[in-house]
Design a protein around this motif. Structure first.
Motif, PDB file in Angstrom:
ATOM      1  N   ARG A  49     -63.747 -29.284 -29.604  1.00  0.00           N
ATOM      2  CA  ARG A  49     -64.139 -29.732 -30.839  1.00  0.00           C
ATOM      3  C   ARG A  49     -65.151 -28.663 -31.165  1.00  0.00           C
ATOM      4  O   ARG A  49     -66.031 -28.001 -30.313  1.00  0.00           O
ATOM      5  N   PHE A  50     -65.052 -28.387 -32.612  1.00  0.00           N
ATOM      6  CA  PHE A  50     -66.224 -27.404 -32.866  1.00  0.00           C
ATOM      7  C   PHE A  50     -66.538 -27.824 -34.439  1.00  0.00           C
ATOM      8  O   PHE A  50     -65.665 -28.354 -35.189  1.00  0.00           O
ATOM      9  N   LEU A  51     -67.703 -27.223 -34.567  1.00  0.00           N
ATOM     10  CA  LEU A  51     -68.264 -27.311 -36.076  1.00  0.00           C
ATOM     11  C   LEU A  51     -67.470 -26.439 -37.074  1.00  0.00           C
ATOM     12  O   LEU A  51     -67.511 -25.195 -36.729  1.00  0.00           O
ATOM     13  N   ILE A  52     -67.208 -26.575 -38.205  1.00  0.00           N
ATOM     14  CA  ILE A  52     -66.598 -25.734 -39.124  1.00  0.00           C
ATOM     15  C   ILE A  52     -67.387 -25.875 -40.326  1.00  0.00           C
ATOM     16  O   ILE A  52     -68.100 -26.976 -40.872  1.00  0.00           O
ATOM     17  N   SER A  53     -67.385 -24.603 -41.202  1.00  0.00           N
ATOM     18  CA  SER A  53     -67.962 -24.633 -42.538  1.00  0.00           C
ATOM     19  C   SER A  53     -67.038 -24.643 -43.755  1.00  0.00           C
ATOM     20  O   SER A  53     -66.025 -23.426 -43.531  1.00  0.00           O
ATOM     21  N   VAL A  54     -66.912 -25.141 -44.622  1.00  0.00           N
ATOM     22  CA  VAL A  54     -65.959 -25.211 -45.756  1.00  0.00           C
ATOM     23  C   VAL A  54     -66.505 -24.950 -46.933  1.00  0.00           C
ATOM     24  O   VAL A  54     -67.339 -25.671 -47.403  1.00  0.00           O
ATOM     25  N   SER A  93     -68.666 -24.472 -55.909  1.00  0.00           N
ATOM     26  CA  SER A  93     -69.675 -25.550 -55.346  1.00  0.00           C
ATOM     27  C   SER A  93     -71.025 -24.829 -54.792  1.00  0.00           C
ATOM     28  O   SER A  93     -70.857 -23.292 -54.689  1.00  0.00           O
ATOM     29  N   ALA A  94     -72.063 -25.525 -54.893  1.00  0.00           N
ATOM     30  CA  ALA A  94     -73.303 -25.015 -54.383  1.00  0.00           C
ATOM     31  C   ALA A  94     -73.516 -24.723 -53.097  1.00  0.00           C
ATOM     32  O   ALA A  94     -73.909 -23.374 -52.836  1.00  0.00           O
ATOM     33  N   GLY A  95     -73.016 -25.151 -52.057  1.00  0.00           N
ATOM     34  CA  GLY A  95     -72.951 -24.974 -50.825  1.00  0.00           C
ATOM     35  C   GLY A  95     -71.826 -25.384 -49.803  1.00  0.00           C
ATOM     36  O   GLY A  95     -70.909 -26.186 -50.572  1.00  0.00           O
ATOM     37  N   PRO A  96     -71.766 -25.001 -48.708  1.00  0.00           N
ATOM     38  CA  PRO A  96     -70.445 -25.481 -47.777  1.00  0.00           C
ATOM     39  C   PRO A  96     -70.815 -26.844 -47.316  1.00  0.00           C
ATOM     40  O   PRO A  96     -71.807 -27.442 -47.082  1.00  0.00           O
ATOM     41  N   ILE A  97     -69.726 -27.311 -46.952  1.00  0.00           N
ATOM     42  CA  ILE A  97     -69.274 -28.549 -46.262  1.00  0.00           C
ATOM     43  C   ILE A  97     -69.241 -28.565 -44.701  1.00  0.00           C
ATOM     44  O   ILE A  97     -68.396 -27.651 -44.285  1.00  0.00           O
ATOM     45  N   ARG A  98     -70.050 -29.103 -43.807  1.00  0.00           N
ATOM     46  CA  ARG A  98     -69.803 -28.808 -42.418  1.00  0.00           C
ATOM     47  C   ARG A  98     -69.455 -30.131 -41.773  1.00  0.00           C
ATOM     48  O   ARG A  98     -69.955 -31.480 -42.093  1.00  0.00           O
ATOM     49  N   PHE A  99     -68.428 -29.962 -40.784  1.00  0.00           N
ATOM     50  CA  PHE A  99     -67.923 -31.239 -40.122  1.00  0.00           C
ATOM     51  C   PHE A  99     -67.122 -30.714 -38.744  1.00  0.00           C
ATOM     52  O   PHE A  99     -66.998 -29.444 -38.562  1.00  0.00           O
ATOM     53  N   VAL A 100     -67.085 -31.622 -38.048  1.00  0.00           N
ATOM     54  CA  VAL A 100     -66.562 -31.126 -36.437  1.00  0.00           C
ATOM     55  C   VAL A 100     -65.160 -31.734 -36.673  1.00  0.00           C
ATOM     56  O   VAL A 100     -64.573 -32.724 -36.990  1.00  0.00           O
ATOM     57  N   VAL A 101     -64.226 -30.757 -36.335  1.00  0.00           N
ATOM     58  CA  VAL A 101     -62.795 -30.865 -36.067  1.00  0.00           C
ATOM     59  C   VAL A 101     -62.357 -30.569 -34.531  1.00  0.00           C
ATOM     60  O   VAL A 101     -62.891 -30.049 -33.656  1.00  0.00           O
ATOM     61  N   ASN A 102     -61.291 -31.127 -34.300  1.00  0.00           N
ATOM     62  CA  ASN A 102     -60.454 -30.662 -33.000  1.00  0.00           C
ATOM     63  C   ASN A 102     -59.673 -29.521 -33.151  1.00  0.00           C
ATOM     64  O   ASN A 102     -59.149 -29.443 -34.263  1.00  0.00           O
ATOM     65  N   GLU A 103     -59.472 -28.600 -32.203  1.00  0.00           N
ATOM     66  CA  GLU A 103     -58.785 -27.390 -32.457  1.00  0.00           C
ATOM     67  C   GLU A 103     -57.396 -27.548 -32.751  1.00  0.00           C
ATOM     68  O   GLU A 103     -56.782 -26.624 -33.432  1.00  0.00           O
ATOM     69  N   GLU A 104     -56.874 -28.743 -32.242  1.00  0.00           N
ATOM     70  CA  GLU A 104     -55.302 -29.247 -32.296  1.00  0.00           C
ATOM     71  C   GLU A 104     -55.154 -29.822 -33.802  1.00  0.00           C
ATOM     72  O   GLU A 104     -53.824 -29.947 -34.182  1.00  0.00           O
ATOM     73  N   ASP A 105     -56.257 -29.839 -34.837  1.00  0.00           N
ATOM     74  CA  ASP A 105     -55.873 -30.501 -35.906  1.00  0.00           C
ATOM     75  C   ASP A 105     -55.340 -29.480 -36.932  1.00  0.00           C
ATOM     76  O   ASP A 105     -55.552 -28.482 -36.848  1.00  0.00           O
ATOM     77  N   LEU A 106     -54.408 -30.031 -37.571  1.00  0.00           N
ATOM     78  CA  LEU A 106     -53.790 -29.301 -38.761  1.00  0.00           C
ATOM     79  C   LEU A 106     -54.665 -29.061 -39.976  1.00  0.00           C
ATOM     80  O   LEU A 106     -55.390 -29.770 -40.169  1.00  0.00           O
ATOM     81  N   VAL A 107     -54.375 -27.993 -40.552  1.00  0.00           N
ATOM     82  CA  VAL A 107     -55.074 -27.159 -41.581  1.00  0.00           C
ATOM     83  C   VAL A 107     -55.100 -28.451 -42.622  1.00  0.00           C
ATOM     84  O   VAL A 107     -55.890 -28.765 -43.140  1.00  0.00           O
ATOM     85  N   ALA A 108     -53.754 -29.062 -42.963  1.00  0.00           N
ATOM     86  CA  ALA A 108     -53.623 -30.044 -43.925  1.00  0.00           C
ATOM     87  C   ALA A 108     -54.727 -31.372 -43.803  1.00  0.00           C
ATOM     88  O   ALA A 108     -55.499 -31.490 -44.709  1.00  0.00           O
TER      89      ALA A 108
END
Length: 136
Positions: A16-21, A26-41
């Motif tokens: 699991r790691f934190l990503i920034s989208v 928009s004003a700033g990024p959204i940050r949340f934790v994902v699994n490395e096996e999660d699909l881009v969709a």
């Protein structure tokens, strides 16, 4: 009376790691934790839900088929919705709406990816980078 507690030592599938989208416009990024096996969709869907939950502007909608996820470091091609997010190897992404083009069959507007749209995104991206780099 039984106590139902979650086990803290349950194995987690994949890393699991934190990503920034960053959402274009928009004003700033959204940050949340994902699994490395999660699909881009799935990442696009989570980003849209988080964006709406936070009440950000501009309002985007919730249909993940109308959006593309880019990795600004790796180039201007959108990531495939069927790829694993961990396969990209980066943690910063950009979410953009697909450009609307008129469908000749239905007469309705539908999101599609065109060469011109990819070029305009690329142009915008390079201009934004050139504004941040100062020469001495």
């Amino acid at each position: 009376m039984l106590n139902y507690k979650q086990k803290k030592n349950q194995p987690v599938k994949g890393k699991r790691f934190l990503i920034s989208v960053t959402v274009l416009g928009s004003a700033g990024p959204i940050r949340f934790v994902v699994n490395e096996e999660d699909l881009v969709a799935a990442v696009i869907e989570t980003a849209l839900k988080s964006y709406a939950r936070e009440g950000r502007i501009p309002v985007l909608g919730s249909n993940l088929n109308h959006f593309m996820l880019y990795c600004p470091i790796s180039g201007t091609e959108a990531l495939s919705p069927w790829d694993n997010i961990g396969a990209v190897g980066v943690r910063n992404f950009m979410l953009c709406k697909k450009p609307l083009t008129e469908n000749a069959i239905d007469g309705e507007k539908s999101p599609t990816v065109s060469r011109k749209a990819a070029g305009s995104w690329k142009t915008w991206f390079h201009k934004s980078l050139s504004l941040k780099i100062s020469s001495h």
